[in-house]
Design an enzyme around this catalytic site. Structure first.
Site, mmCIF file in Angstrom:
data_model
loop_
_atom_site.group_PDB
_atom_site.id
_atom_site.type_symbol
_atom_site.label_atom_id
_atom_site.label_comp_id
_atom_site.label_asym_id
_atom_site.label_seq_id
_atom_site.Cartn_x
_atom_site.Cartn_y
_atom_site.Cartn_z
ATOM 1 N N HIS A 154 -9.461 -27.496 129.142
ATOM 2 C CA HIS A 154 -10.145 -26.641 128.321
ATOM 3 C C HIS A 154 -11.513 -27.174 128.241
ATOM 4 C CE1 HIS A 154 -6.269 -24.769 127.358
ATOM 5 N NE2 HIS A 154 -6.875 -23.765 127.198
ATOM 6 N N LYS A 158 -12.738 -27.258 122.298
ATOM 7 C CA LYS A 158 -11.456 -26.914 121.870
ATOM 8 C C LYS A 158 -11.130 -28.111 120.863
ATOM 9 C CE LYS A 158 -6.670 -25.455 123.281
ATOM 10 N NZ LYS A 158 -6.800 -24.155 122.190
#
Ligand SMILES: NC(=O)C1=CN([C@@H]2O[C@H](COP(=O)(O)OP(=O)(O)OC[C@H]3O[C@@H](n4cnc5c(N)ncnc54)[C@H](OP(=O)(O)O)[C@@H]3O)[C@@H](O)[C@H]2O)C=CC1
Ligand SMILES: O=C(O)C1=N[C@H](C(=O)O)C[C@H](O)C1
Length: 266
Positions: A154, A158
């Protein structure tokens, strides 16, 4: 269906506003941000990069929920717990995409879902929920001779790991094998780890750049490897799933539901 987007200024909040504005059968009636946020008072449409919607961003979630049928919530665990209590009071649909929630948060969600229709999932996309079902079947068919590793990447912003999706996929393979994920999972490897424990389910987390979300479930056997991969290319896949979940939940009995329920994949 009258919908509220909470966390309106966030990456998902803005995507949700655009998606609701285009949706059939739903309209945006309120957009909520935290008290003191820079977006308070601005128009939700302009905030999301589309035409003005005539919906100013507010910090008064309770009032917003009182005249809505559902809320789309991709925020933080603490905020989602609070919103679940407001949604229960208003007896409306609460779609929760927030990840990183712990057991104490889940207990609060269970309590709220006695009065609200709650759809909560670590991933609202059709593709991920489809591969979760495939992963469950693959784990059952391949057995412990195939080592399972779940790899995710990600964007650099995040804050939780493993991702909600990785955990959802982990639950699916654990269910396929008939084991408890908590007992079987290995989330960190460092130093002299010794050989891989038979039956363990490994997780590996990558973070960097602007990656929206990539997940692989790897079944590594002696001489062959099976991989199920999902790559999110646009956040609208999650937002469309969330709107679908809200419309599906409208008029249903209170309780907790999953995206597999919404998509008819159970
Ligand atoms: N299930 C799924 O399909 C998906 C889940 N997610 C999850 O959704 C969550 C949000 O992701 P993302 O949009 O990238 O994160 P962002 O940080 O971009 O957005 C979260 C937003 O929520 C706001 N917020 C926090 N607390 C409150 C509060 N009490 N009241 C109102 N607003 C609040 C934040 O404001 P501030 O910045 O001021 O704190 C921020 O604007 C994460 O947990 C992520 O993992 C993401 C994509 C898909
Ligand atoms: O934080 C994100 O961005 C995402 N979070 C979810 C997760 O934790 O799995 C879903 C998606 O992968 C994007």
């Amino acid at each position: 269906m009258r919908l509220v987007v909470v966390g309106a200024a966030g990456r998902m909040g803005r995507t949700l506003i655009r998606t609701v504005a285009e949706a059939n059968g739903a309209r945006l009636v309120a957009a909520v941000e935290r008290p003191g946020a820079a977006a308070i008072g601005s128009d939700a449409g302009l905030l999301a990069g589309i035409d003005e919607l005539g919906v100013p961003v507010t910090d008064d979630a309770l009032t917003a929920f009182a005249s809505a049928d559902g809320v789309l919530d991709f925020t933080t665990p603490a905020a989602s717990v609070t919103f679940s209590e407001f949604a229960a009071q208003a007896r409306i649909v609460h779609v929760i995409g927030t990840t990183g929630c712990g057991p104490a948060d889940e207990a609060r969600f269970d309590a709220a879902a006695r009065h609200a229709v709650m759809v909560k999932s670590g991933n609202m996309s059709l593709g991920v929920n489809l591969i979760a079902g495939l992963a469950r079947r693959a784990a059952a068919a391949l057995g412990e001779e195939f080592d399972i590793e779940i790899v995710e990447m990600h964007h650099r912003h995040k804050v939780d790991a493993p991702s909600g999706t990785a955990l959802l996929l982990g639950e699916a393979v654990a269910e396929g094998r008939g084991v408890d994920l908590g007992a079987a999972s290995v989330r960190v490897r460092d130093g002299h780890t010794g050989p891989r424990a038979v039956g363990s389910i490994g997780f590996a987390t990558l973070r960097g750049g602007s990656v929206i979300g990539e997940h692989s479930v790897i079944f590594a056997g002696e001489g062959e490897r099976v991989e199920l991969v999902h790559r999110a290319e646009d956040r609208s896949i999650f937002a469309r799933g969330a709107v679908k979940a809200a419309l599906w939940g409208f008029g249903r009995n209170p309780g907790r539901y999953s995206m597999a329920d919404v998509l008819g994949l159970t």
